[in-house]
Scaffold this active site. Structure first.
Site, short mmCIF file in Angstrom:
data_model
loop_
_atom_site.label_atom_id
_atom_site.label_comp_id
_atom_site.label_asym_id
_atom_site.label_seq_id
_atom_site.Cartn_x
_atom_site.Cartn_y
_atom_site.Cartn_z
N ALA A 65 -6.01 3.19 -4.05
CA ALA A 65 -7.87 3.02 -4.93
C ALA A 65 -7.22 3.46 -6.15
CB ALA A 65 -8.64 3.90 -4.50
N GLY A 108 -6.18 2.53 0.06
CA GLY A 108 -6.62 1.73 0.77
C GLY A 108 -5.87 0.61 0.81
N GLU A 111 -5.11 1.26 4.30
CA GLU A 111 -5.44 0.61 5.23
C GLU A 111 -5.63 -0.58 5.23
OE1 GLU A 111 -9.44 3.94 5.00
OE2 GLU A 111 -8.92 3.14 2.68
N GLU A 131 -5.08 9.88 0.92
CA GLU A 131 -6.59 10.18 0.69
C GLU A 131 -6.69 11.84 0.46
OE1 GLU A 131 -6.97 6.24 1.67
OE2 GLU A 131 -6.26 8.40 2.66
#
Length: 257
Positions: A65, A108, A111, A131
């Site tokens: 992110a 991310g 993901e 994270e």
């Protein structure tokens, strides 16, 4: 005028979406997520598109992110920002998605790869749900998809430590389909998407939905969903064409109906 965050390329029935923030290692900013989702929805609504490839760059698929943008964001922004709904909307895409991964797929990025239906990775790629190292946990489906894909104990290790795994390790765990040479990852993903896109369009989308149903409940529920989806495919013109072509020993001519 700034360059688009997602470059769109058409390869016959395959759409290639190239993430285009190389200076930020394709970090998932809200703007990039909006562009990617819009491009995916456009492809999904186009009956001439049979598969989509989501590709990064050689150094990074997505490095995570946008941490600089997240650090000072208050909680109410996290709860109400349109980007917070990105992951749920991504799960609504019906056209098969192939991730083409080179370099880092962290946070991310991991993901996003997991949210795709298939993953082709360079032998130099690495994956991490990192994270925990910045004081949070995955919020885009990482804990759920990892547990479903690699099992509880491996998912716990990846999520609780934030450790990185190689492409070969990820393949052994079951969340990478193919590992290819460092110069082959993009073309190999397009080749796989082309193979999928050559199939009967309606049946391919129904088959994707059936496989995903296996994640949503017990076996009996999944079997019922599979049967209903198979019946929809059986009612299609493509079913008649496919069986006729098989009997006549020729290539089928799919109509998507």
């Amino acid at each position: 005028m700034s360059e688009p965050g997602v470059l769109v390329e058409r390869r016959e029935r395959v759409v290639v979406l190239q993430l285009n923030r190389p200076d930020q290692l394709n970090a998932l900013s809200p703007e990039l997520m909006d562009e990617l989702l819009a491009a995916l929805r456009t492809a999904d609504a186009d009956p001439t598109v049979g598969a989509v490839v989501i590709a990064g760059h050689e150094r990074a698929f997505v490095a995570g992110a946008d941490i600089k943008g997240m650090r000072d964001r208050p909680l109410h922004d996290v709860l109400t920002a349109p980007a917070s709904r990105f992951w749920m909307r991504l799960a609504e895409i019906e056209v098969p998605m192939v991730a083409a991964v080179s370099g880092w797929a962290f946070g991310g990025g991991c993901e996003l790869a997991l949210a795709c239906d298939l993953v082709v990775a360079s032998e130099g790629a690495s994956f991490s749900q990192a994270e925990i190292k910045v004081g949070i946990l995955p919020g885009g489906g990482g804990t759920q998809r990892l547990a479903r894909t690699v099992g509880k104990h491996r998912a716990m290790e990846l999520v609780l430590t934030g450790c990185a795994v190689t492409a070969a390790e990820a393949q052994a765990m079951g969340f990478v389909n193919r590992v290819v040479g460092v110069d082959e990852w993009r073309d190999a993903a397009i080749d796989l998407a082309t193979q999928i896109a050559a199939g009967p369009p309606l049946a391919v989308r129904l088959a994707k939905r059936a496989v995903l149903a296996a994640e949503d409940g017990p076996l009996g529920v999944g079997m019922l969903a599979e049967r209903k989806l198979m019946e929809l495919a059986f009612a299609s013109e493509d079913r008649v064409e496919g069986m006729t072509a098989f009997i006549e020993r020729r290539a089928p001519r799919w109509s998507g109906r």
